[in-house]
Design a protein around this motif. Structure first.
Motif, PDB file in Angstrom:
ATOM      1  N   PHE A  13       0.864  -1.184   0.000  1.00  0.00           N
ATOM      2  CA  PHE A  13       0.000   0.000   0.000  1.00  0.00           C
ATOM      3  C   PHE A  13       0.906   1.241   0.000  1.00  0.00           C
ATOM      4  CE2 PHE A  13      -4.532   0.401   1.969  1.00  0.00           C
ATOM      5  CZ  PHE A  13      -4.995   0.848   0.744  1.00  0.00           C
ATOM      6  N   GLU A  37      -3.531   0.101  -5.695  1.00  0.00           N
ATOM      7  CA  GLU A  37      -3.508   1.478  -6.210  1.00  0.00           C
ATOM      8  C   GLU A  37      -4.915   1.988  -6.467  1.00  0.00           C
ATOM      9  OE1 GLU A  37      -0.124   2.332  -9.076  1.00  0.00           O
ATOM     10  OE2 GLU A  37      -0.409   0.189  -9.384  1.00  0.00           O
ATOM     11  N   GLY A  98       0.348   9.583   4.246  1.00  0.00           N
ATOM     12  CA  GLY A  98       0.504  10.689   5.176  1.00  0.00           C
ATOM     13  C   GLY A  98      -0.027  10.271   6.553  1.00  0.00           C
ATOM     14  N   LYS A 137       3.567  15.915   6.643  1.00  0.00           N
ATOM     15  CA  LYS A 137       3.854  15.109   5.454  1.00  0.00           C
ATOM     16  C   LYS A 137       5.285  15.411   5.038  1.00  0.00           C
ATOM     17  CE  LYS A 137      -0.737  14.697   3.554  1.00  0.00           C
ATOM     18  NZ  LYS A 137      -1.612  14.905   2.416  1.00  0.00           N
ATOM     19  N   TYR A 139       8.637  14.734   2.220  1.00  0.00           N
ATOM     20  CA  TYR A 139       9.316  14.210   1.036  1.00  0.00           C
ATOM     21  C   TYR A 139      10.825  14.197   1.290  1.00  0.00           C
ATOM     22  CZ  TYR A 139       5.086  14.428  -1.844  1.00  0.00           C
ATOM     23  OH  TYR A 139       3.847  14.221  -2.373  1.00  0.00           O
TER      24      TYR A 139
HETATM   25  N1  COA Z   1      -8.272   4.159  -2.535  1.00  0.00           N
HETATM   26  C1  COA Z   1      -8.827   5.235  -1.952  1.00  0.00           C
HETATM   27  N2  COA Z   1      -8.117   6.194  -1.329  1.00  0.00           N
HETATM   28  C2  COA Z   1      -6.784   6.043  -1.323  1.00  0.00           C
HETATM   29  C3  COA Z   1      -6.153   4.941  -1.909  1.00  0.00           C
HETATM   30  C4  COA Z   1      -6.936   3.968  -2.541  1.00  0.00           C
HETATM   31  N3  COA Z   1      -6.435   2.891  -3.124  1.00  0.00           N
HETATM   32  N4  COA Z   1      -4.816   5.087  -1.743  1.00  0.00           N
HETATM   33  C5  COA Z   1      -4.622   6.232  -1.059  1.00  0.00           C
HETATM   34  N5  COA Z   1      -5.805   6.820  -0.806  1.00  0.00           N
HETATM   35  C6  COA Z   1      -6.049   8.061  -0.097  1.00  0.00           C
HETATM   36  C7  COA Z   1      -5.589   8.042   1.339  1.00  0.00           C
HETATM   37  O1  COA Z   1      -6.510   7.355   2.122  1.00  0.00           O
HETATM   38  C8  COA Z   1      -5.525   9.536   1.642  1.00  0.00           C
HETATM   39  O2  COA Z   1      -6.815  10.001   1.901  1.00  0.00           O
HETATM   40  P1  COA Z   1      -7.171  11.065   3.092  1.00  0.00           P
HETATM   41  O3  COA Z   1      -6.047  12.041   3.134  1.00  0.00           O
HETATM   42  O4  COA Z   1      -8.465  11.626   2.632  1.00  0.00           O
HETATM   43  O5  COA Z   1      -7.275  10.298   4.344  1.00  0.00           O
HETATM   44  C9  COA Z   1      -5.131  10.148   0.305  1.00  0.00           C
HETATM   45  O6  COA Z   1      -5.245   9.089  -0.656  1.00  0.00           O
HETATM   46  C10 COA Z   1      -3.781  10.789   0.196  1.00  0.00           C
HETATM   47  O7  COA Z   1      -2.801  10.105   0.924  1.00  0.00           O
HETATM   48  P2  COA Z   1      -1.429  10.798   1.317  1.00  0.00           P
HETATM   49  O8  COA Z   1      -0.492   9.707   1.613  1.00  0.00           O
HETATM   50  O9  COA Z   1      -1.621  11.787   2.424  1.00  0.00           O
HETATM   51  O10 COA Z   1      -0.985  11.512  -0.046  1.00  0.00           O
HETATM   52  P3  COA Z   1      -0.355  12.936  -0.358  1.00  0.00           P
HETATM   53  O11 COA Z   1      -0.126  12.917  -1.831  1.00  0.00           O
HETATM   54  O12 COA Z   1      -1.153  14.068   0.153  1.00  0.00           O
HETATM   55  O13 COA Z   1       1.046  12.947   0.397  1.00  0.00           O
HETATM   56  C11 COA Z   1       3.203  12.134   0.976  1.00  0.00           C
HETATM   57  C12 COA Z   1       2.142  12.280  -0.104  1.00  0.00           C
HETATM   58  C13 COA Z   1       4.312  11.266   0.393  1.00  0.00           C
HETATM   59  C14 COA Z   1       3.765  13.508   1.341  1.00  0.00           C
HETATM   60  C15 COA Z   1       2.591  11.457   2.224  1.00  0.00           C
HETATM   61  O14 COA Z   1       2.027  10.243   1.818  1.00  0.00           O
HETATM   62  C16 COA Z   1       3.577  11.187   3.347  1.00  0.00           C
HETATM   63  O15 COA Z   1       3.995  12.099   4.077  1.00  0.00           O
HETATM   64  N6  COA Z   1       3.945   9.914   3.552  1.00  0.00           N
HETATM   65  C17 COA Z   1       4.811   9.494   4.635  1.00  0.00           C
HETATM   66  C18 COA Z   1       6.251   9.791   4.384  1.00  0.00           C
HETATM   67  C19 COA Z   1       6.676   9.301   3.043  1.00  0.00           C
HETATM   68  O16 COA Z   1       6.679   8.131   2.767  1.00  0.00           O
HETATM   69  N7  COA Z   1       7.062  10.253   2.197  1.00  0.00           N
HETATM   70  C20 COA Z   1       7.387   9.971   0.812  1.00  0.00           C
HETATM   71  C21 COA Z   1       8.674   9.535   0.633  1.00  0.00           C
HETATM   72  S1  COA Z   1       8.941   9.139  -1.058  1.00  0.00           S
END
Ligand code: COA
Length: 416
Positions: A13, A37, A98, A137, A139
């Motif tokens: 995931f 995805e 996130g 969050k 990056y």
């Molecule tokens: N079906 C439905 N919803 C889904 C899904 C699926 N298959 N996959 C993801 N989503 C949703 C999540 O539930 C989330 O929804 P919500 O915010 O309404 O609860 C949404 O997609 C976005 O998730 P998020 O991970 O917050 O994405 P983002 O694009 O806003 O942020 C990051 C991206 C990378 C900054 C963030 O995920 C993060 O900080 N992750 C942890 C640290 C990390 O791994 N950083 C990246 C390093 S490469």
């Protein structure tokens, strides 16, 4: 040949780089990695920095090889139901959403543990749980700043600098992979799953540990003798940026070779290993330095180390970086040419070892990617193409017991 992780089922995931790098590694070693995805769009990197219209970007293909792709809207009840079935029969779930996203989706650690007490739940976040920034969050570059890499990288007269190496992303993924494998071995003893969490800040700091060493040395003695600031410059109360200094006990620097005026990578890294001073002098044609008190010991050399580097650059002026290394290797001097991505991509040794591999992709045709940097005597990890979005949806649903009609219905309501 059976691979060590065959039979381990992983719900992937993850997105972007930190999580996918972890699950890709486990897939190379034989785990059945099912990437979940969002229908229609998938991992954001499929679309980022595309070089071929309508084909998955290299950013995606290089982090998702050897995996299956299942599209699933896990916010819809039908999607949640599929995910629950998958959870009940998987060994590991890896996520890097996130903060709080998995909980909001209804899959808290408690819920996951209730659905499958044997499952390992592995997460990457920017900061560890309970940290005062744990809502952020994060990056790559944010993590490099938060983990101490940026303040200690670059030159003293320039700003904090980001490394090109993915210290925050892929490095955190590698830490997570170690955590997952440890938890799997632990489960073999206890029968229980557990939560494994790695933060990007912690992973960067783990690689910057020598800088934490230096902070304490600085506080004790007021200077750091292996830094270019010593002995002529000033030290403050924090570890400074040291340019291209060695960082360990061996002074070193990036030195110009023949052609540096026009080729920005005509350089080698040269290390002055303490006990190798004599061979260095011989290689450079400076036998008089061997017993000269101004050069004989590391302590004596340090105050004029840049004059020594300057002399070595004089020696390098009529040698290419490859010619120089070919001479210096005969004297056992730790050194290497500064290699470009083009040179690495075409390096026959890296191709032969499987460190850089060419893969066939259904839409892209052939592309280069990295293979396993870990080599085994009984296994050669084979790298296969990354999946198209949803390529394995029907296959995975069938394996979960869904009928053709069920699958058709799930497609109709866009749950998959
Ligand atoms: N079906 C439905 N919803 C889904 C899904 C699926 N298959 N996959 C993801 N989503 C949703 C999540 O539930 C989330 O929804 P919500 O915010 O309404 O609860 C949404 O997609 C976005 O998730 P998020 O991970 O917050 O994405 P983002 O694009 O806003 O942020 C990051 C991206 C990378 C900054 C963030 O995920 C993060 O900080 N992750 C942890 C640290 C990390 O791994 N950083 C990246 C390093 S490469």
């Amino acid at each position: 040949m059976t691979k060590p992780l065959e039979g381990i089922k992983i719900i992937d995931f993850t997105h972007v780089q930190a999580g996918p790098a972890c699950t890709q590694l486990l897939a190379w070693f034989g785990a059945d990695v099912i990437k979940v995805e969002r229908p229609g769009s998938g991992d954001v990197t499929r679309n980022q920095l595309r070089d071929i219209p309508d084909a998955d970007a290299l950013y995606f293909t290089m982090l998702n090889s050897n995996k299956k792709s299942l599209t699933l809207d896990t916010k819809k009840p039908e999607g949640k139901e599929v995910l629950e079935k998958l959870i009940r029969e998987s060994d590991v779930l890896v996520e890097n959403f996130g903060p709080g996203a998995l909980d909001r989706m209804g899959f808290s650690w408690e819920r996951l543990n209730e659905l499958n007490p044997k499952m390992i739940v592995a997460s990457v976040k920017g900061f560890s749980d309970g940290h005062h920034y744990d809502d952020l969050k994060v990056y790559e570059n944010v993590a490099q700043c938060a983990g101490g890499a940026a303040s200690t990288t670059g030159f003293w007269d320039g700003p904090p600098t980001i490394s090109a190496a993915a210290l925050g992303d892929s490095n955190t993924g590698m830490h997570l992979a170690i955590g997952i494998l440890t938890a799997l071995i632990g489960r073999g003893k206890t029968g229980k799953g557990q939560k494994v969490a790695v933060s990007m800040q912690d992973s960067v700091l783990n690689l910057c540990r020598v800088k934490l060493r230096d902070q304490q040395r600085l506080e004790r003695v007021g200077y750091l003798e292996e830094y270019p600031q010593y002995p002529h410059g000033e030290f403050s109360d924090v570890v400074p940026r040291g340019g291209n200094a060695g960082g360990g006990g061996q002074p070193g620097w990036v030195l110009k070779c023949k052609g540096w005026e026009t080729d920005p990578n005509a350089y080698i890294y040269f290390t002055i290993q303490g006990h190798a001073w004599e061979p260095i002098c011989k290689a450079l044609g400076k036998p008089e330095w061997i017993d000269d008190p101004a050069y004989k010991t590391a302590e004596a050399r340090q105050p004029h180390i840049f004059e020594i580097f300057g002399t070595i650059e004089g020696w390098l002026a009529d040698k290419t970086k490859f010619e120089a290394v070919d001479i210096l290797r005969k004297f056992d001097i730790p050194c290497a040419p500064v290699l470009t991505m083009k040179e690495l991509a075409n390096d026959p040794s890296l191709r032969a070892s499987g460190t850089i591999v060419e893969v066939q992709h259904k839409k892209r045709g052939s592309y280069l990617t990295v293979g396993s940097p870990i080599k085994f005597s009984d296994m050669k990890p084979e790298v296969t193409a990354s999946p198209l979005l949803g390529e394995h949806t029907d296959e995975v649903l069938t394996s979960l017991g869904y009928s053709r009609q069920d699958i058709f219905n799930l497609h109709e309501i866009k749950a998959v």
